[in-house]
Every structure is written in C-alpha cells, then in structure tokens.
Design an enzyme around this catalytic site. Structure first.
Site, PDB file in Angstrom:
ATOM      1  N   HIS A 380      -4.982 -26.863  79.071  1.00 24.08           N
ATOM      2  CA  HIS A 380      -4.875 -26.287  79.372  1.00 24.08           C
ATOM      3  C   HIS A 380      -4.953 -24.506  79.886  1.00 24.08           C
ATOM      4  CE1 HIS A 380      -2.428 -29.505  77.729  1.00 24.08           C
ATOM      5  NE2 HIS A 380      -3.150 -30.175  79.584  1.00 24.08           N
ATOM      6  N   GLU A 383      -2.464 -21.601  77.738  1.00 28.20           N
ATOM      7  CA  GLU A 383      -1.691 -22.225  76.424  1.00 28.20           C
ATOM      8  C   GLU A 383      -3.188 -21.352  75.647  1.00 28.20           C
ATOM      9  OE1 GLU A 383      -1.117 -26.704  75.941  1.00 28.20           O
ATOM     10  OE2 GLU A 383       0.342 -26.130  77.495  1.00 28.20           O
ATOM     11  N   HIS A 518      -4.662 -26.702  71.445  1.00 28.05           N
ATOM     12  CA  HIS A 518      -3.122 -26.719  72.746  1.00 28.05           C
ATOM     13  C   HIS A 518      -2.282 -25.339  72.145  1.00 28.05           C
ATOM     14  CE1 HIS A 518      -4.022 -29.548  75.304  1.00 28.05           C
ATOM     15  NE2 HIS A 518      -4.531 -29.906  74.101  1.00 28.05           N
ATOM     16  N   GLU A 611      -0.999 -28.257  68.140  1.00 26.86           N
ATOM     17  CA  GLU A 611      -0.102 -27.152  69.090  1.00 26.86           C
ATOM     18  C   GLU A 611       0.484 -26.548  67.831  1.00 26.86           C
ATOM     19  OE1 GLU A 611       1.177 -27.878  71.934  1.00 26.86           O
ATOM     20  OE2 GLU A 611       0.612 -30.073  72.481  1.00 26.86           O
TER      21      GLU A 611
HETATM   22 ZN   LIG Z   1      -1.352 -28.494  76.163  1.00 27.51          ZN
END
Ligand SMILES: [Zn+2]
Length: 641
Positions: A380, A383, A518, A611
């Site tokens: 992404h 990010e 991410h 994350e």
């Molecule tokens: Zn992501």
C-alpha cells in the site's frame, strides 16, 4: 490517487488558501450540486440498506438502521481499512478516470497554492496523529459524548463501524455555537506555525468545520487571538470530511496552549473535527514533563523519506545515466559489494522499477541449506514506514557486517536476505507528493490503475477448501504448492503488473519466510487472511501450521518497542493489546486474494503482515524513533529462518 473518487472530487475545490480571511459558511462550501453528487456517491457504496436517494444526507434526514447484516459489515470493515470507499471493479475504475480529468483541469491553481505554502518553513507536527501527544493533553469546551471526546480529535483517526461507537472518528462539541474549542497543551513553550484540520470520520454522518479562529495561551486563563497584523484571522477550514487542510499562521506564535475555535460548519452537520498542530518545541529549563518516546537514535542512518526519483538520482557530480540503481541502495551496494546485490523484479504500471536489495555472503547464488528470506514493504503505497525501515536495515546490515558485529555476520552468512522496499512505487509517489500530514488516510494506497495489491493475488483458499469439503485432499488435490487457477492467467484477468512481478519473484526464489510491512495499526497478523465462510466479515481461520504462525507473529510483536509500551492507547477503534498484539488475519477482517495466503498456499513460504504504526505516513522526525521501535524485531524475525 485514481481510485478515490470522493477525495478527488473533494480535493479539486478544497485547496488551501494561504492566509485567507474569514469567509462565511456559504462562501466556503462547494456548490450544492457537487455536494449532493459526492453525498449520493458515498452513500451508494456504504451499503446503506435503504434505497439510495440523490439528495439529503445520511444520518439525519433518513435514519439508517443500527444493525447490519454480516455481508454489510464485511463491506463496511473493508471500506474502513481502505479509507471509506469501495473500489476495484472495472466499473469503478472507469468512473474514476472521468474524475481524474476534472482534477487535472484545476491542477495549476492547486499547485500554485502548494508552492505558496512551501515558502514558509513549517515546524513538525506535535503528534496528535502519531500519539506522541497523549489524551490528557487534549481538552474541549464540550463534547457530544465520550466516543467523540477531545481525545478523538486527532488527524486521520478512524472510527469504529458502529453508529455511536465508543471509539469514534473525531471530536464533536456538545453545543452548536461559536464558543466551542478544542485545546492542545504542548506541555512546553512552543513556536506554533500551522494548524491542520479534517472533518469527522464517519460512515453515518457528514460533519466538518468550514472556518475557525485560533487562540493562544501560556496558562489557559489569558487567551490571545491569532492575528494577521491587528486583525483577528478566520481561517478557511474543510470542504469534505477527509481531505486535510493546512493553514499556516500568518506569523508564528510562541505559547504553550493552542485552541481551535470553530466559527462555521457544514450547514447540515455539526461541529466536529480532527486536527494536527505544527509547532517547534522551545527549550524550557523549568519543564517538568519529558516528551514520551523522545527519539534516541543510536544508529546513524539516513533517516528521511526517500522518493523514487531521489533514490534513483545519481550522486552529485556523477553524470546522469539511466537506468541505474536507487541512490541509497547504490550507496549500500558500493559500500558492501561483497555481500550485496541490487536487482529489479519488474516494473510498476507507470514504469518505475521494483528494486530488491539482496544481502548474503554469496550474493546472486542460492546455496544449499541456506534459507531464503524476504521483507516486502509498500504494497500500500501510502503506508510508508516499512519502506524507510528496509532502507535503514540495508544500511545497518552493511555497516554492522563490516564492523564484524557477530550477530549480523552470522545472519548474513547463514541467510540469503531479499529486501523489497517499494512494491507499489506509483502509489508511494502519490502519497509522497502530498506529504506526511496532507496525504490523508487513503491517497496512494492503490496502484495507478486503482488496484489494491493485497486483494490482487490468486485466491487459492477457495479451491483448497472446496476440495477439502469434497474429501479430495491430499490425493486428488494438493494441500501445498497449489497451482494458480486458469482464469487468473488469462490476458484479460485484472492482475496488476506489480502483482505479476512479485508472483514471478516468489516462483524464482525458494523463500521460506517473509513479512509484509504495512501501516495504520500496531499489530501482527498471520494467515489465513480470508474467512472460510465466504459471507463472514470476521472468522477465526487458522492454518494447519497455526502454532508456527503464532510463534512468528509473537516474535515480532514481543520485540517491538511501540507494541510493548505499557499503557499505549489503541490506534483507532480496536484494542489488540489484550491478545499480545497479534491476530489471525481473517479474525480481524477478511482479505480474499492476500499476498500472505498466496505465499503460504502456492510456495510454502510463511508470511505474516506487520502493521508498523498508528500513523501510516509518520513525519520524518519520527523515523529515528521508529527505527528504534522496530530494529530488534526486524533482526529477530529474520533469525527465525
Ligand atoms: Zn496496508
């Protein structure tokens, strides 16, 4: 950028006007036609079960049901993660292309204003978004209810998906008048240079502040208005819920406290906002508070955001020659030629190369018994922390190997490490151009074509589970090295060039372990990412290797300093601390076509998703602290090969 119709529609008229003076609400609002079109568009995709109408506004005129079906919840959860808009179908991409033309027409105006905002150097954000500013530093004149308290008035904070959520999407005042304020205590004398505001994050209502004043104080008793010369300034605020709007102060002001004091708001809404404050802390010998998580960089690494062009540009004085490896990667390669190799696995839709740094005692060679490891970041594009951490990691491994650090020498000698810092370079450039405070929550997430790469891998789960239900596994259908289904290989299949490049890469190297980096939360997720019951938004869906996956996720989570922090508050609306900051991916929200599930089922490579931080695009000043937070985790995770 292409894939965000609502934000794009909103972005064109919502450009920042430097030093603008008080405009009444009517003047700052977009024309009614545009408003209702964006309103109906939004409601069309938020799974409102009532028939969508083209006028009015969800939430007030037409009460939406408070209970949702599983399917609706799935879609809502999905939209939450993506940033409020469903997308990905060809139909939507076509719609988006029309929108893009509209934006291009207005672009010269927007960039002229952008240039103006760059004239005055801005201080870094205080950290409402990154949580450096704690809840106790935020106060308000009144609140609508606890879930909309002052502690929620943070840039890019995300609401839970329930109406009236305990963790809601901003601060909302309890009264509707011009005496309401959100107060930020910087806890030390600070030179304030700017204010960024955003509307309420909600799938139920539209609320944002269209103009506001600011006040300053050193003691919360005597307040000084923000002035331009002798005149009190009224700043233009927002024109939609999501686009952050920056207002630079006409002249910087030194104070400890700052208030945002709304004057006008979206006519069908109420006073709600999310904010970030730009300010430089000044030295204060009497300060009894210390900044939490003060960056203490122990490693001297290149802590800044590297865009593609910058990375790619040859060193000063060096003749421009294309193609050449990215600058930082080139530098590492030059410093450690014996243990590094830079290669490209393919190109993005716009033709940017997807560079990989290989680090191993014999780069370019697969050695028998030496496991292959990979880190992938930037799937992404917005990010961005993973990208910088991998660039830091390259520098660190090169330097420490040269110094003879025994841990790094062992790691490099016994593992073949591959680092892909930017899987979606086109998306990254979109977010980078807007910058860490103004890129919002979703700009740059998708590829240029509007594809979410974490939904774009072949779904092997369904084929496997169907075969299991028919008792065909393992004799008639394999339970590993599952082949890619035929439809996925057709020329007209919607498969991004970035996805194809990564699949080819996975097939070329026998990777055994990986992490997919991410941002936007603080948690480690492990496969399966897709729920076995197809209509369920969330369902615990463990793999047969669940203990190993839980171990891998735990190894990262228990060595990450940000996740470990004792009294950390949830980033947005979910608290992962009780489960040790790990969760089964499908048990969080279903992701069909994820890279992790594909990696596991197609290549037997175990991959988890990390994350990395609440803030998807941390300010450059946060990067040294983020390296410290993640350094041990990045190393110890690789050692698990
Ligand atoms: Zn992501």
């Amino acid at each position: 950028m292409l894939a965000l119709p609502l934000l794009l529609l909103a972005l064109a008229p919502a450009a920042w006007v430097p030093g603008a003076h008080g405009a009444p609400a009517n003047a700052t609002l977009s024309p009614g036609s545009e408003r209702s079109s964006s309103s109906s568009r939004r409601r069309g995709v938020t799974a409102a079960p009532t028939a969508p109408s083209t006028s009015g506004r969800a939430g007030l005129e037409e009460p939406l049901p408070s209970s949702k079906s599983e399917g609706q919840r799935a879609r809502l959860a999905e939209e939450k993660e993506a940033g409020g808009e469903a997308r990905g179908t060809t139909k939507q991409s076509r719609r988006v292309k029309i929108v893009q033309k509209k934006v291009l027409k207005k672009k010269p105006k927007a960039s002229a204003q952008g240039a103006a905002s760059k004239r005055e150097p801005q201080c870094p954000p205080l950290g409402l978004e990154s949580l450096r500013v704690s809840d106790s530093q935020l106060r308000a004149s009144s609140i609508k209810r606890y879930g909309l308290g002052a502690h929620r008035g943070r840039l890019n904070i995300q609401s839970g998906i329930h109406d009236g959520d305990f963790y809601d999407g901003g601060w909302c005042s309890g009264h509707e008048d011009r005496n309401q304020w959100l107060e930020i205590d910087a806890r030390r004398p600070t030179r304030f240079t700017g204010v960024i505001t955003q509307g309420l994050n909600s799938i139920w209502t539209y609320d944002w502040v269209t103009s506001y004043k600011v006040q300053f104080s050193n003691d919360t008793h005597a307040w000084q208005p923000g002035r331009n010369g002798t005149e009190e300034v009224v700043f233009q605020g927002n024109k939609d819920p999501e686009t952050p709007v920056l207002n630079a102060l006409p002249t910087p002001v030194v104070a400890r406290y700052i208030r945002i004091n709304p004057q006008t708001w979206f006519e069908n809404g109420t006073i709600c906002l999310r904010a970030e404050i730009l300010g430089c802390p000044l030295p204060d010998p009497n300060n009894i508070y210390s900044w939490e998580r003060e960056p203490v960089p122990t490693d001297k690494l290149d802590f800044r955001h590297h865009d593609y062009k910058e990375m790619r540009k040859p060193q000063a004085g060096e003749a421009s020659r294309a193609p050449c490896p990215p600058q930082l990667m080139k530098k590492v390669n030059d410093e450690c030629p014996n243990i590094t190799r830079v290669y490209s696995i393919g190109k993005s839709y716009l033709g940017l190369k997807m560079y990989v740094m290989e680090i191993s005692d014999n780069p370019g060679q697969h050695e028998l018994g030496e496991p292959e490891f990979r880190y992938v970041a930037g799937m992404h594009g917005n990010e961005v922390l993973g990208r910088e951490l991998l660039l830091n990691l390259m520098e660190y491994l090169c330097r420490e190997f040269t110094r003879g650090n025994p841990r790094v020498v062992r790691l490099v000698s016994e593992t073949r490490i591959h680092l892909l810092p930017s899987m979606n370079p086109d998306g990254y450039e979109t977010a980078y151009k807007l910058g860490s405070e103004l890129s919002g929550w979703a700009m740059g997430r998708w590829t240029y074509e509007g594809i979410d790469l974490n939904h774009n891998f072949a779904d092997l789960n369904t084929a496997l589970w169907d075969a299991e239900d028919n008792e065909l596994v393992p004799h008639k259908f394999p339970n590993h090295y599952i082949p890619i289904p035929e439809y996925y290989t057709f020329a007209n299949a919607t498969v991004a060039p970035e996805t194809r490049a990564v699949i080819d890469w996975m097939q070329k190297y026998p990777f055994v372990l990986s992490a997919n980096l991410h941002g936007g939360e603080l948690v480690v997720t492990y496969p399966f990412d897709m729920t076995r019951t197809y209509w369920k938004a969330q369902e615990l869906t463990p793999t047969p290797d669940d203990p190993v996956f839980r171990w891998l996720a735990t190894v990262y989570a228990t060595t990450n300093l940000a996740m470990l922090e004792d009294e950390r508050r949830p980033c947005h609306y979910e608290d992962f601390t009780r489960e040790g900051n790990i969760i089964n991916g499908a048990n969080w929200h279903t992701v069909p076509g994820s890279m992790n599930d594909f990696s596991y089922l197609h290549t037997n490579c175990f991959e988890v998703t990390v994350e990395l931080s609440c803030d998807k695009f941390p300010h450059a000043s946060e990067l040294p602290a983020e390296w410290e937070n993640n350094k041990e985790s990045l190393l110890v995770f690789m050692e698990q090969t």
